[in-house]
Design a protein around this motif. Sequence first.
Motif, PDB file in Angstrom:
ATOM      1  N   ASN A  99       0.814  -1.222   0.000  1.00 15.83           N
ATOM      2  CA  ASN A  99       0.000   0.000   0.000  1.00 15.83           C
ATOM      3  C   ASN A  99       0.848   1.273   0.000  1.00 15.83           C
ATOM      4  OD1 ASN A  99       0.891  -0.237   2.618  1.00 15.83           O
ATOM      5  ND2 ASN A  99      -1.130  -0.317   3.551  1.00 15.83           N
ATOM      6  N   GLY A 100       2.125   1.163  -0.375  1.00 16.97           N
ATOM      7  CA  GLY A 100       2.970   2.341  -0.553  1.00 16.97           C
ATOM      8  C   GLY A 100       3.619   2.894   0.700  1.00 16.97           C
ATOM      9  N   LYS A 101       3.573   2.154   1.799  1.00 13.81           N
ATOM     10  CA  LYS A 101       4.233   2.602   3.024  1.00 13.81           C
ATOM     11  C   LYS A 101       5.686   2.157   3.022  1.00 13.81           C
ATOM     12  CE  LYS A 101       0.082   2.474   5.858  1.00 13.81           C
ATOM     13  NZ  LYS A 101      -0.517   1.937   7.090  1.00 13.81           N
ATOM     14  N   CYS A 102       6.526   2.898   3.736  1.00  9.42           N
ATOM     15  CA  CYS A 102       7.942   2.563   3.871  1.00  9.42           C
ATOM     16  C   CYS A 102       8.243   2.220   5.322  1.00  9.42           C
ATOM     17  CB  CYS A 102       8.813   3.730   3.410  1.00  9.42           C
ATOM     18  SG  CYS A 102       8.660   4.045   1.642  1.00  9.42           S
ATOM     19  N   TYR A 103       9.319   1.470   5.508  1.00  9.94           N
ATOM     20  CA  TYR A 103       9.705   0.992   6.833  1.00  9.94           C
ATOM     21  C   TYR A 103      10.734   1.934   7.441  1.00  9.94           C
ATOM     22  CZ  TYR A 103      10.050  -2.646  10.392  1.00  9.94           C
ATOM     23  OH  TYR A 103       9.978  -3.355  11.563  1.00  9.94           O
ATOM     24  N   PHE A 104      10.513   2.343   8.694  1.00 10.86           N
ATOM     25  CA  PHE A 104      11.398   3.279   9.372  1.00 10.86           C
ATOM     26  C   PHE A 104      11.950   2.661  10.651  1.00 10.86           C
ATOM     27  CE2 PHE A 104       8.887   6.012   6.716  1.00 10.86           C
ATOM     28  CZ  PHE A 104       9.781   6.986   6.296  1.00 10.86           C
ATOM     29  N   TYR A 105      13.194   3.038  10.944  1.00 11.24           N
ATOM     30  CA  TYR A 105      13.875   2.665  12.181  1.00 11.24           C
ATOM     31  C   TYR A 105      14.170   3.949  12.943  1.00 11.24           C
ATOM     32  CZ  TYR A 105      14.732  -1.872  10.018  1.00 11.24           C
ATOM     33  OH  TYR A 105      14.580  -3.100   9.430  1.00 11.24           O
ATOM     34  N   LEU A 106      13.868   3.968  14.227  1.00  8.93           N
ATOM     35  CA  LEU A 106      14.132   5.130  15.069  1.00  8.93           C
ATOM     36  C   LEU A 106      14.864   4.647  16.316  1.00  8.93           C
ATOM     37  CD1 LEU A 106      11.975   8.084  15.939  1.00  8.93           C
ATOM     38  CD2 LEU A 106      12.693   6.628  17.810  1.00  8.93           C
ATOM     39  N   GLU A 107      15.942   5.340  16.655  1.00  7.34           N
ATOM     40  CA  GLU A 107      16.710   5.005  17.857  1.00  7.34           C
ATOM     41  C   GLU A 107      17.076   6.286  18.586  1.00  7.34           C
ATOM     42  OE1 GLU A 107      19.967   3.228  15.839  1.00  7.34           O
ATOM     43  OE2 GLU A 107      19.092   1.229  15.894  1.00  7.34           O
ATOM     44  N   PHE A 108      16.897   6.268  19.900  1.00  4.22           N
ATOM     45  CA  PHE A 108      17.340   7.365  20.733  1.00  4.22           C
ATOM     46  C   PHE A 108      18.668   6.995  21.373  1.00  4.22           C
ATOM     47  CE2 PHE A 108      12.778   8.229  20.561  1.00  4.22           C
ATOM     48  CZ  PHE A 108      12.792   9.582  20.270  1.00  4.22           C
ATOM     49  N   TYR A 109      19.446   7.992  21.699  1.00  3.03           N
ATOM     50  CA  TYR A 109      20.748   7.803  22.327  1.00  3.03           C
ATOM     51  C   TYR A 109      20.617   7.016  23.629  1.00  3.03           C
ATOM     52  CZ  TYR A 109      25.198   9.007  24.496  1.00  3.03           C
ATOM     53  OH  TYR A 109      26.418   8.944  25.116  1.00  3.03           O
ATOM     54  N   GLU A 110      19.488   7.175  24.305  1.00  2.00           N
ATOM     55  CA  GLU A 110      19.256   6.529  25.600  1.00  2.00           C
ATOM     56  C   GLU A 110      18.791   5.075  25.450  1.00  2.00           C
ATOM     57  OE1 GLU A 110      19.143  10.860  25.779  1.00  2.00           O
ATOM     58  OE2 GLU A 110      17.953   9.467  24.595  1.00  2.00           O
ATOM     59  N   ASP A 111      18.833   4.532  24.239  1.00  3.11           N
ATOM     60  CA  ASP A 111      18.547   3.128  23.892  1.00  3.11           C
ATOM     61  C   ASP A 111      17.090   2.782  23.635  1.00  3.11           C
ATOM     62  OD1 ASP A 111      21.180   2.234  23.732  1.00  3.11           O
ATOM     63  OD2 ASP A 111      21.259   1.764  25.867  1.00  3.11           O
ATOM     64  N   GLN A 112      16.176   3.717  23.650  1.00  8.38           N
ATOM     65  CA  GLN A 112      14.809   3.426  23.253  1.00  8.38           C
ATOM     66  C   GLN A 112      14.778   3.262  21.738  1.00  8.38           C
ATOM     67  OE1 GLN A 112      15.704   5.492  25.557  1.00  8.38           O
ATOM     68  NE2 GLN A 112      14.399   5.243  27.317  1.00  8.38           N
ATOM     69  N   LYS A 113      13.909   2.360  21.256  1.00  9.02           N
ATOM     70  CA  LYS A 113      13.872   2.036  19.832  1.00  9.02           C
ATOM     71  C   LYS A 113      12.435   1.866  19.360  1.00  9.02           C
ATOM     72  CE  LYS A 113      18.124  -0.665  20.142  1.00  9.02           C
ATOM     73  NZ  LYS A 113      18.386  -0.891  21.531  1.00  9.02           N
ATOM     74  N   MET A 114      12.264   2.064  18.046  1.00  6.64           N
ATOM     75  CA  MET A 114      10.954   1.893  17.443  1.00  6.64           C
ATOM     76  C   MET A 114      11.140   1.538  15.972  1.00  6.64           C
ATOM     77  SD  MET A 114       7.903   4.744  17.141  1.00  6.64           S
ATOM     78  CE  MET A 114       7.820   4.995  18.893  1.00  6.64           C
ATOM     79  N   GLU A 115      10.267   0.670  15.461  1.00 10.87           N
ATOM     80  CA  GLU A 115      10.221   0.363  14.036  1.00 10.87           C
ATOM     81  C   GLU A 115       8.771   0.490  13.600  1.00 10.87           C
ATOM     82  OE1 GLU A 115      11.992  -3.457  13.195  1.00 10.87           O
ATOM     83  OE2 GLU A 115      13.742  -3.003  14.445  1.00 10.87           O
ATOM     84  N   PHE A 116       8.553   1.091  12.424  1.00 11.05           N
ATOM     85  CA  PHE A 116       7.182   1.319  11.984  1.00 11.05           C
ATOM     86  C   PHE A 116       7.103   1.524  10.476  1.00 11.05           C
ATOM     87  CE2 PHE A 116       9.108   5.314  13.282  1.00 11.05           C
ATOM     88  CZ  PHE A 116       8.790   6.203  12.268  1.00 11.05           C
ATOM     89  N   TRP A 117       5.920   1.276   9.934  1.00 10.66           N
ATOM     90  CA  TRP A 117       5.591   1.590   8.553  1.00 10.66           C
ATOM     91  C   TRP A 117       4.917   2.958   8.539  1.00 10.66           C
ATOM     92  CZ3 TRP A 117       7.052  -1.379   4.536  1.00 10.66           C
ATOM     93  CH2 TRP A 117       7.323  -2.724   4.754  1.00 10.66           C
TER      94      TRP A 117
END
Length: 126
Positions: A99-117
């Motif tokens: 459906n045209g979404k892209c995959y993203f990776y997000l990381e904070f310096y303090e080690d919190q993380k997230m992955e999302f379309w």
Amino acid sequence: MITSISIELFKNLAQYCYDNQYYDFHNDYSCKKIFYSNGLLTFQFKSLIEDIWVTLTFLEVNIIMLDFFNVNGIKDLTLDNLYRGRTETNGNLIETSENGKCYFYLEFYEDQKMEFWAKYLCAKKE
């Protein structure tokens, strides 16, 4: 508004030019708030230098992975990496969903993380 497919693969959005203005979210801003509701994922950043707020909002979001925890003595988060990448689905590396979404990776310096379309990204300076 930027379509996610137009964002260069593996380009770090923590240091990026939005609407012809360069932002360094790693060195010049702290993340004060993260909010998700009804497919909108919003990050609010406050400048460490001026009284400026910048909001990054991803639209049509599906969160795949979230690893957040409390860190004693930390009140703000520092964005380390935010980029459009690839993910493995059924043994194949893919960049975009059907459906045209892209995959993203997000990381904070303090080690919190997230992955999302996400399909779109908006930046707003206040």
